[in-house]
Scaffold this motif. Sequence first.
Motif, PDB file in Angstrom:
ATOM      1  N   ARG A 119       0.899  -1.021   0.009  1.00  0.00           N
ATOM      2  CA  ARG A 119       0.192   0.115   0.140  1.00  0.00           C
ATOM      3  C   ARG A 119       0.878   1.309   0.037  1.00  0.00           C
ATOM      4  NH1 ARG A 119      -5.494  -0.644   0.958  1.00  0.00           N
ATOM      5  NH2 ARG A 119      -6.179  -2.621   1.103  1.00  0.00           N
ATOM      6  N   VAL A 120       1.966   1.269   0.774  1.00  0.00           N
ATOM      7  CA  VAL A 120       2.896   2.246   0.618  1.00  0.00           C
ATOM      8  C   VAL A 120       3.307   2.727  -0.678  1.00  0.00           C
ATOM      9  CG1 VAL A 120       4.931   3.367   1.723  1.00  0.00           C
ATOM     10  CG2 VAL A 120       3.561   2.286   3.256  1.00  0.00           C
ATOM     11  N   ALA A 121       3.795   1.662  -1.530  1.00  0.00           N
ATOM     12  CA  ALA A 121       4.481   1.545  -2.645  1.00  0.00           C
ATOM     13  C   ALA A 121       3.375   2.177  -3.526  1.00  0.00           C
ATOM     14  CB  ALA A 121       5.035   0.218  -2.982  1.00  0.00           C
ATOM     15  N   LEU A 122       2.293   1.508  -3.445  1.00  0.00           N
ATOM     16  CA  LEU A 122       1.194   2.082  -4.564  1.00  0.00           C
ATOM     17  C   LEU A 122       0.674   3.388  -4.309  1.00  0.00           C
ATOM     18  CD1 LEU A 122      -0.924  -1.135  -5.007  1.00  0.00           C
ATOM     19  CD2 LEU A 122       0.618  -0.476  -6.410  1.00  0.00           C
ATOM     20  N   PRO A 127       2.403   5.637 -11.124  1.00  0.00           N
ATOM     21  CA  PRO A 127       1.954   4.593 -11.956  1.00  0.00           C
ATOM     22  C   PRO A 127       2.345   4.595 -13.388  1.00  0.00           C
ATOM     23  CG  PRO A 127       0.357   6.314 -11.961  1.00  0.00           C
ATOM     24  CD  PRO A 127       1.497   6.707 -10.941  1.00  0.00           C
ATOM     25  N   ARG A 128       3.249   5.326 -13.978  1.00  0.00           N
ATOM     26  CA  ARG A 128       3.699   5.388 -15.277  1.00  0.00           C
ATOM     27  C   ARG A 128       5.504   4.615 -15.224  1.00  0.00           C
ATOM     28  NH1 ARG A 128       2.973  11.398 -16.479  1.00  0.00           N
ATOM     29  NH2 ARG A 128       4.037  11.379 -14.536  1.00  0.00           N
ATOM     30  N   TYR A 216      -3.845   5.384  -3.815  1.00  0.00           N
ATOM     31  CA  TYR A 216      -3.526   4.089  -4.785  1.00  0.00           C
ATOM     32  C   TYR A 216      -4.791   3.770  -5.542  1.00  0.00           C
ATOM     33  CZ  TYR A 216      -6.355   1.244  -1.397  1.00  0.00           C
ATOM     34  OH  TYR A 216      -7.283   0.923  -0.601  1.00  0.00           O
ATOM     35  N   LYS A 217      -6.272   3.941  -4.846  1.00  0.00           N
ATOM     36  CA  LYS A 217      -7.368   3.913  -5.452  1.00  0.00           C
ATOM     37  C   LYS A 217      -7.534   4.459  -6.878  1.00  0.00           C
ATOM     38  CE  LYS A 217      -9.926   2.701  -1.043  1.00  0.00           C
ATOM     39  NZ  LYS A 217     -11.023   3.211  -0.190  1.00  0.00           N
ATOM     40  N   THR A 218      -6.848   5.579  -7.303  1.00  0.00           N
ATOM     41  CA  THR A 218      -7.006   6.165  -8.385  1.00  0.00           C
ATOM     42  C   THR A 218      -6.605   5.141  -9.513  1.00  0.00           C
ATOM     43  OG1 THR A 218      -6.251   8.447  -7.458  1.00  0.00           O
ATOM     44  CG2 THR A 218      -6.199   8.031 -10.060  1.00  0.00           C
ATOM     45  N   ASP A 219      -5.536   4.503  -9.311  1.00  0.00           N
ATOM     46  CA  ASP A 219      -5.033   3.407 -10.362  1.00  0.00           C
ATOM     47  C   ASP A 219      -4.896   2.054 -10.063  1.00  0.00           C
ATOM     48  OD1 ASP A 219      -3.790   5.543 -12.528  1.00  0.00           O
ATOM     49  OD2 ASP A 219      -2.914   6.196 -10.589  1.00  0.00           O
TER      50      ASP A 219
END
Length: 555
Positions: A119-122, A127-128, A216-219
């Motif tokens: 979760r921290v990483a995301l 995301p690119r 993180y929920k965006t991607d």
Amino acid sequence: MLIVKGNQVKARRLTFYLLRQDVAEFEDALDSEKASVAAELDPSAGLDGRFFYVQPRPSVPSWVRFVQPVLTDQLGSLRSSSTSALLLLRTSGRIFALTFGYGRSLLDLSKIEYQFGLRVALNRIDPRQIRSLDTKTFEDLVVTTNTQASKSAELPTFGVDVARDILRAVTGEPRDQSVTKRIAGADSLVMGVKAAVTDLPAICDDLLVAFEADDYKTDFAWIDQLSLVRDSASIGILNDLLVEQLRSGLTGSTHLAMPEAIDWEDIDGFKIAGTRRHIYDDLDLDEYLDRIGEDRAAITVENLKSRSVWVRFGRSGNFDKRWNLYQCLVTEQRINDQLHVLIEGRWFAVSATLVEEVDAFAAGLIGATVQLPPAHVGEVEADYNARLARSSPEHLLKLDARIKRPGGASSGIEFCDVLSDDGDLIHVKRKSRSATLSHLLAQGGVSAATFVNDGIFRTQVRELIQAEVPEESLETWLRLVPSAEEAVDRSRYRVTYAVIANSSREGRDWLPFFSKLNLMQQGRQLSTMGFTVAIARVPIIDPGQSENGEIQSVS
């Protein structure tokens, strides 16, 4: 993001874990079976924490015994040692663990926050700029995949199926690279930082903020669809539900499947502890429960985990102990309407939103338009397909096992098991053997796509029809398979999945959840191509108890 203090220039690779909120004391984070030495922190450092380590014991490397026979010099004086150390820090009301060497072994892993690092990483990764993903796909078996890119890339590059895959780990570059250039997250978080040990509380505070964020929920919102159950109380309730059903012989929501992929062509049989004199052709739960008889009442989670499962491979003739029985169980259970699934010996909670979406799709599919006779006890698929075709020879044509290799393909593709003169491409499978349902669903999709896109494949199917069908009815069947030069009118065809299985469940709940999820994925692809999709359950009966195998359709 934290501004690093000090004059350090060399980045140090650190591994962080976050302990659950109910872990209040440092000692509660330790594995009680691992002995360690505690060291107090210097009060002047201003840290609230404790350090634990294991005194290394030098030993002769294991490889010495292997190479010594061919050497003239004696290597007995060579010694190696491994270190294990663990730094526990309390900050912002939470305890963090930093592991050094084999320090992870000192932790009680049941006390850590599941997916903390992920979760921290995301929340922090661009995301690119993803470098690698570890995923697991669950259905009739578990597929573990590690996908790496030669340079940072976006999510679509990694071919993730967001509906079925569980993301276990990710590595990538953060948006803000003032602290670290790369982070890797799973249960732990690994990153290189240029910081002094006294800066660690501030770094941990920053990681806690990232863990509790929902950027993180965006991607990556799909990671919440399937989550590993870690709560021991919930696991106990789920295990009790499973054991109660097994003791009662209720197997409508449970079956046995191999936890790993093994080529079925090389398997010659199975043995299960408690019935070791018997050789199973398949991992069949009903057969196993029948064989243990009254001993069903004594089933416990403990003996399920202690009963080994052996596989006999045709190439050797020997039985190889591979798993325990609990690892082979696949089941669906509910607690207060929350769906849980047991696969590979672990419980997962499935998001209510995903369950509703999958159930709605399955319920919206039509049933078979072709009359399907019940299957007979002990009847193999080929015999059933032949009997189905004989039930209406003017309208049904048996094509099973007629594999045709389209141009450029590495393996053959079966057009369908039975073809109807109304455009039904019927694919039949018995619901028992591991991975057959996933194979069935994939077969329908691959066959339909090849039928549309490969003229050579259609030519081969037409040649098969010409060899099988009498001259007087040949034109009727050839009209269903356009020539290589013609276009395929997809609206004329229905891809029909016929699953041979008994079940007392209503609607489409006779299908395991992950099979329904796969059905949704395949069905949507087929619908996008222009095909109609149908699904039917074919019951199994004793032909002696019916009147001439009365024909019926079951959806």
